[in-house]
Design an enzyme around this catalytic site. Structure first.
Site, PDB file in Angstrom:
ATOM      1  N   GLY A  76       0.791  -1.231   0.000  1.00 16.12           N
ATOM      2  CA  GLY A  76       0.000   0.000   0.000  1.00 16.12           C
ATOM      3  C   GLY A  76       0.819   1.274   0.000  1.00 16.12           C
ATOM      4  O   GLY A  76       1.935   1.326  -0.506  1.00 16.12           O
ATOM      5  N   SER A  77       0.221   2.291   0.602  1.00 20.81           N
ATOM      6  CA  SER A  77       0.704   3.671   0.540  1.00 20.81           C
ATOM      7  C   SER A  77       2.075   3.869   1.176  1.00 20.81           C
ATOM      8  O   SER A  77       2.496   3.113   2.055  1.00 20.81           O
ATOM      9  CB  SER A  77      -0.325   4.538   1.254  1.00 20.81           C
ATOM     10  OG  SER A  77       0.259   5.681   1.799  1.00 20.81           O
TER      11      SER A  77
END
Lengths: 150, 430
Positions: A76-77
């Site tokens: 993810g981020s």
């Protein structure tokens, strides 16, 4: 500390030892929380409780606070490290990280969480550790001792 | 990890305690990665400012902005005085648009604290671009340039389209890089790690912005964090422009963790398929055809059941001036439906251009609004009463239902503008 119940007649619980590489040094022990799903930081956990919040995640609703977190790695981020950094400040961080896939997100996140962390194991920790097992992590020596849940 | 004499001097405190703390973090981080050394960088993209009440309280309790930078950007529990940045540093997007506190549901107090931290960051040398697309505002690293960037959609653009070199960094490693001009030499800084591992063979033409988003979303799901190379036996018929590659990369880095890709004949390290693969056999060859395109579209639209639309968000990643022009043309002479709101996000510097070109006026006369600095996923802000949103971004469609528990339709810009003006979703894959 959750007790491990061993009846007097039973043989001592077997201890499995695996070896790996230190990512962040330190020694600790605790109950294992194991998932085969990668974990997202930003949008994936709530640092106030140390819980996984991602929809459809195997650990959704469960907290890793004080647990030895065993998982494939980060996803993810780029906010991964900032979110786990917050778990340390809010006292909801895992006791240790045991993971298989090294990424910059994972390395930086482990470093700023200040929890002992290890990777590059001689046996896949996902195959020999189950949720509830008692795990002692000596990242400095590169050793993980697993006491199977009775 | 090997340190040069210059790095040892910084590590030993020659340049003061903040640089020493920065080197200490880089050494801990580099050793965690098992990196052999650091590499010089003069291009950092990061979040530096403070937007949360937690950071505001932290600043009050522990010693102001230096305390916030020490803890959140250097992992230093000792408060150190922060000197001016050594590197060219671009500020990324925030948790709200400071020009729209009411609409974003943030208090005046939070905005005031943010503005204080913005002045502090700017004083240290940060460029207050406040965008996920720094490459739109003149930060266009050259091929081979070593960078330290956060923001997955910017990282993938930097590596793949520009041929510059960065890993997905975090707030703390970027903070350390700003003060030292160093970052671990690992991952995508190394030439061998940039080679393609998976071939994606196209069986359909990829033309529209939507097509590129669907392809990116498909690829991310299949290759996760590996390096795909997109190849068409007939050649890429229409060379994708900036909005297409911006959308493609953002989609691939949302459904998977793709940080680097190649498109044969388009991106700089893939003049040929052989070059992209570095002469090695791919681990896997995937095909992408009409059925895959349709399945990906359906996957992105799984959360949506209601055709009533209360919100249309455009600008993920932040819109280009070309996209604002397109939206303004689609909106001109029409009105946003009274039960619906239209928010469009772009960097504030591009909004200044849109103001000057008259596009902001067209959007506002229609009842929409041009915003900056943030987006709905970052801010968790949507118009009150939003149950279903329409989006032209696969990334936003991936995140918003999970973050806010709302339904999302994914379609073209034109379908989204129609939805804004009618309050109804009538889109469908062409």
């Amino acid at each position: 500390m959750s007790a491990i119940h061993v009846s007097p007649a039973a043989a001592p619980a077997p201890v499995i030892v695996i070896r790996g590489r230190k990512v962040v040094g330190g020694v600790c022990e605790g109950e294992a929380l194991v998932t085969r799903d990668r974990i997202s930081g930003w949008g994936g956990i709530d640092p106030r409780t140390g819980s996984v919040i991602e929809t459809r995640h195997e650990l959704k609703g469960q907290s890793f606070a004080g647990k030895v977190l065993v998982f494939p790695g980060a996803k993810g981020s780029s906010g991964w490290s900032a979110m786990f950094h917050m778990t340390r400040l809010l006292n909801s961080a895992p006791a240790a990280f045991l993971f298989n896939e090294m990424t910059t997100k994972m390395a930086l996140g482990a470093v700023v969480t200040h929890a002992p962390a290890m990777t590059d194991f001689d046996r896949d920790p996902l195959d020999c550790i189950e949720t509830g097992d008692w795990v002692r992590v000596d990242a400095d020596a590169g050793v993980v001792e697993i006491t199977k849940r009775a | 990890m090997h340190l040069s004499d210059e790095e040892k001097a910084m590590y030993d405190g020659r340049d003061g305690p903040a640089v020493q703390k920065a080197m200490d973090l880089l050494v801990r981080y580099g050793e965690a990665l098992d990196a052999e050394r650091l590499v010089e960088t003069n291009n950092v993209c990061a979040t530096i400012t403070s937007t949360t009440p937690f950071q505001r309280d932290f600043a009050q309790a522990k010693g102001g902005m230096d305390a916030v930078f020490s803890e959140f950007s250097l992992d230093s529990q000792e408060v150190v005085a922060i000197p001016k940045f050594k590197t060219f540093t671009s500020h990324l997007q925030l948790g709200f648009d400071p020009g729209q506190p009411e609409r974003m549901g943030v208090s005046e107090e939070t905005v005031r604290f943010y503005e204080k931290s913005e002045r502090h960051a700017a004083g240290l040398g940060a460029q207050i671009m406040n965008t996920c697309t720094p490459y739109q505002l003149g930060n266009i690293p050259t091929r081979g340039e070593h960078c330290a960037w956060m923001e997955s959609s910017a990282v993938i653009y930097c590596n793949s389209v520009l041929g510059a070199r960065t890993n997905t960094e975090g707030r703390e490693s970027c903070g350390a890089a700003m003060l030292t001009g160093r970052i671990p030499y690992w991952g995508y800084h190394l030439p061998d790690h940039r080679l393609a591992t998976h071939v994606v063979e196209l069986d359909v033409e990829i033309e529209s912005v939507q097509d590129w988003g669907l392809l990116g979303y498909f690829i991310g799901e299949h290759v996760q964090e590996r390096v795909p190379v997109v190849h068409s036996r007939r050649g890429i018929a229409r060379v994708p422009n900036l909005p297409r590659l911006k959308h493609f990369g953002a989609a691939a880095s949302s459904s998977g963790g793709v940080e680097m890709y190649h498109i044969v004949g388009v991106t700089p390290e893939a003049l040929t398929l052989e070059q992209a693969l570095g002469g090695q056999a791919p681990r896997e060859v995937l095909r992408y055809g009409e059925a895959d395109r349709r399945r990906t579209y359906e996957k992105l639209n799984t959360t949506a059941t209601s055709a009533d639309i209360q919100y249309v968000m455009l600008g993920c990643p932040h819109y280009t001036i070309e996209q604002i022009w397109e939206a303004a043309q689609l909106l001109e002479g029409r009105k946003v439906h009274p039960d619906c709101e239209l928010w469009i996000f772009t960097p504030r510097a591009i909004k200044a251009l849109a103001d000057r070109n008259g596009y902001t006026r067209i959007i506002e006369e229609a009842g929409g609004i041009l915003m900056s600095d943030s987006c709905s996923a970052m801010s968790r802000a949507v118009p009150k009463g939003t149950r279903t949103v329409a989006l032209d971004s696969a990334k936003q469609a991936h995140y918003l239902p999970a973050i806010l528990g709302i339904q999302a339709w994914f379609g073209t810009t034109s379908e989204c503008i129609d939805a804004a003006c009618t309050g109804r979703w009538t889109g469908g894959l062409q």
